[in-house]
Design a protein around this motif. Structure first.
Motif, PDB file in Angstrom:
ATOM      1  N   ILE A   1     -14.231  28.816  28.836  1.00 38.80           N
ATOM      2  CA  ILE A   1     -14.511  29.023  27.418  1.00 38.80           C
ATOM      3  C   ILE A   1     -15.237  27.786  26.896  1.00 38.80           C
ATOM      4  CG2 ILE A   1     -13.476  29.450  25.166  1.00 38.80           C
ATOM      5  CD1 ILE A   1     -11.098  30.693  26.607  1.00 38.80           C
ATOM      6  N   SER A   2     -16.363  28.018  26.188  1.00 42.25           N
ATOM      7  CA  SER A   2     -17.192  26.911  25.724  1.00 42.25           C
ATOM      8  C   SER A   2     -17.158  26.715  24.220  1.00 42.25           C
ATOM      9  CB  SER A   2     -18.636  27.115  26.177  1.00 42.25           C
ATOM     10  OG  SER A   2     -19.140  28.351  25.682  1.00 42.25           O
ATOM     11  N   THR A   3     -16.488  27.596  23.483  1.00 43.94           N
ATOM     12  CA  THR A   3     -16.397  27.431  22.025  1.00 43.94           C
ATOM     13  C   THR A   3     -14.929  27.247  21.632  1.00 43.94           C
ATOM     14  OG1 THR A   3     -16.192  29.792  21.537  1.00 43.94           O
ATOM     15  CG2 THR A   3     -18.436  28.878  21.695  1.00 43.94           C
ATOM     16  N   ARG A   4     -14.730  26.504  20.588  1.00 39.84           N
ATOM     17  CA  ARG A   4     -13.361  26.232  20.130  1.00 39.84           C
ATOM     18  C   ARG A   4     -12.721  27.461  19.501  1.00 39.84           C
ATOM     19  NH1 ARG A   4     -16.369  21.766  19.946  1.00 39.84           N
ATOM     20  NH2 ARG A   4     -15.447  19.808  20.719  1.00 39.84           N
ATOM     21  N   ALA A   5     -13.514  28.317  18.879  1.00 40.33           N
ATOM     22  CA  ALA A   5     -12.972  29.548  18.285  1.00 40.33           C
ATOM     23  C   ALA A   5     -12.427  30.462  19.377  1.00 40.33           C
ATOM     24  CB  ALA A   5     -14.043  30.266  17.473  1.00 40.33           C
ATOM     25  N   ASP A   6     -13.192  30.636  20.445  1.00 42.95           N
ATOM     26  CA  ASP A   6     -12.711  31.467  21.549  1.00 42.95           C
ATOM     27  C   ASP A   6     -11.488  30.826  22.224  1.00 42.95           C
ATOM     28  OD1 ASP A   6     -14.730  33.230  21.025  1.00 42.95           O
ATOM     29  OD2 ASP A   6     -16.062  32.445  22.600  1.00 42.95           O
ATOM     30  N   ALA A   7     -11.474  29.511  22.262  1.00 39.56           N
ATOM     31  CA  ALA A   7     -10.325  28.828  22.862  1.00 39.56           C
ATOM     32  C   ALA A   7      -9.060  29.041  22.031  1.00 39.56           C
ATOM     33  CB  ALA A   7     -10.612  27.339  23.002  1.00 39.56           C
ATOM     34  N   THR A   8      -9.215  29.067  20.692  1.00 32.18           N
ATOM     35  CA  THR A   8      -8.066  29.308  19.822  1.00 32.18           C
ATOM     36  C   THR A   8      -7.522  30.716  20.017  1.00 32.18           C
ATOM     37  OG1 THR A   8      -8.885  27.724  18.173  1.00 32.18           O
ATOM     38  CG2 THR A   8      -7.283  29.376  17.438  1.00 32.18           C
ATOM     39  N   ALA A   9      -8.420  31.699  20.109  1.00 31.41           N
ATOM     40  CA  ALA A   9      -7.978  33.075  20.339  1.00 31.41           C
ATOM     41  C   ALA A   9      -7.277  33.200  21.688  1.00 31.41           C
ATOM     42  CB  ALA A   9      -9.185  34.009  20.275  1.00 31.41           C
ATOM     43  N   TYR A  10      -7.803  32.499  22.666  1.00 28.95           N
ATOM     44  CA  TYR A  10      -7.151  32.540  23.972  1.00 28.95           C
ATOM     45  C   TYR A  10      -5.738  31.947  23.906  1.00 28.95           C
ATOM     46  CZ  TYR A  10      -6.041  31.136  28.743  1.00 28.95           C
ATOM     47  OH  TYR A  10      -5.400  30.945  29.946  1.00 28.95           O
TER      48      TYR A  10
END
Length: 289
Positions: free
Chosen positions: A82-91
């Motif tokens: 994952i390269s974005t912080r938003a996607d990392a938060t959802a993960y």
């Protein structure tokens, strides 16, 4: 009480006891200080042992750290990177809701594995989460969520980045400081451990003084219990007449005879034994026939 008793030995006993108690308190304080020094020495040795093991491990882990600032952010998960912080938060939200047992590795961030080490309920109903680096011991953070079905903290990713980038250098600095302090503590403790009590001589003298006074008091008490012997009686001397007493005058023979007649009563002849001897008158030599 010792002053009011008027017994100088009791006052001496109170003074000796006070001095003895003072030196005994100093002795106990010295013994406690010695035990504390031994504990400080042992703790310092343990700290140095831990530091000698942990510091090399931390140094190796620090070499594996990769930057995550800006576009360099990467969270490698078991399925994807994952390269974005938003996607990392959802993960992370999905990982929190997952009922898989803890600890478990969530992914790799900044060159270090991120482990969800603990997930436990709190008295207020919130869920406590403990995150730590999987390749070193002692680098962790703690967060909470309202429930397993709530949203993850938006600042969680930032905190995990800081842990991966700054956790190892901070822990290394703390351990190095603790090791230096432990060295100083160890040196000072070893210099003082085993030193004798500085007032040992005064304590011995105070003990001897108190024992002597106690012995004297016991002897005095025994003497008080022995009954006193009766004082010798004085030899009776000649009777003394008081100045007011006057000796009665001696009675004549006629008075004594009258007393005897009165004692026998009227009409009674006097006792021949009591009668006075007859008076024999002798004539002068020239008148004899």
């Amino acid at each position: 009480k010792a002053v009011l008793s008027g017994n100088p030995l009791l006052l001496e006993e109170a003074t000796a006891q006070k001095d003895l108690q003072r030196f005994r308190r100093l002795e106990r304080a010295h013994e406690q200080s010695q035990r504390s020094l031994v504990f400080q020495r042992d703790s310092a040795i343990e700290t140095l042992d831990r530091a000698s093991v942990a510091l090399p491990v931390l140094a190796e882990a620090a070499e594996r750290t990769v930057p995550t600032a800006g576009d360099e952010f990467r969270l490698a998960t078991p399925r994807a990177t994952i390269s974005t912080r938003a996607d990392a938060t959802a993960y992370l939200e999905r990982a929190i809701r997952d009922y898989a047992p803890c600890p478990r590795t969530i992914g790799t961030l900044g060159g270090h594995p991120i482990v969800l080490a603990q997930k436990a309920g709190m008295p207020d109903g919130q869920i406590r989460l403990v995150w730590e680096l999987g390749d070193v011991e002692g680098v962790q953070i703690s967060t909470t969520v309202a429930s397993l079905y709530g949203e993850a903290d938006r600042g969680l990713i930032t905190r995990l980045e800081n842990m991966s980038q700054n956790g190892i250098p901070a822990l290394t600095a703390r351990l190095a400081t603790s090791a230096e302090e432990a060295k100083t503590t160890l040196t000072n403790a070893e210099a003082l451990i085993g030193k004798p009590f500085p007032h040992a001589g005064a304590l011995e003298q105070a003990q001897e003084r108190y024992t002597t006074v106690q012995t004297q008091l016991a002897l005095q008490h025994q003497q008080e219990l022995i009954p006193e012997t009766a004082a010798p009686t004085e030899t009776a001397g000649p009777a003394k007449t008081t100045p007011t007493e006057t000796a009665a005058p001696a009675k004549t023979a006629a008075q004594q005879a009258a007393d005897r007649i009165r004692a026998t009563g009227p009409g009674k002849a006097p006792n021949p034994v009591d009668a006075p001897p007859p008076v024999i008158r002798q004539q002068p030599p020239g008148l004899r026939r």
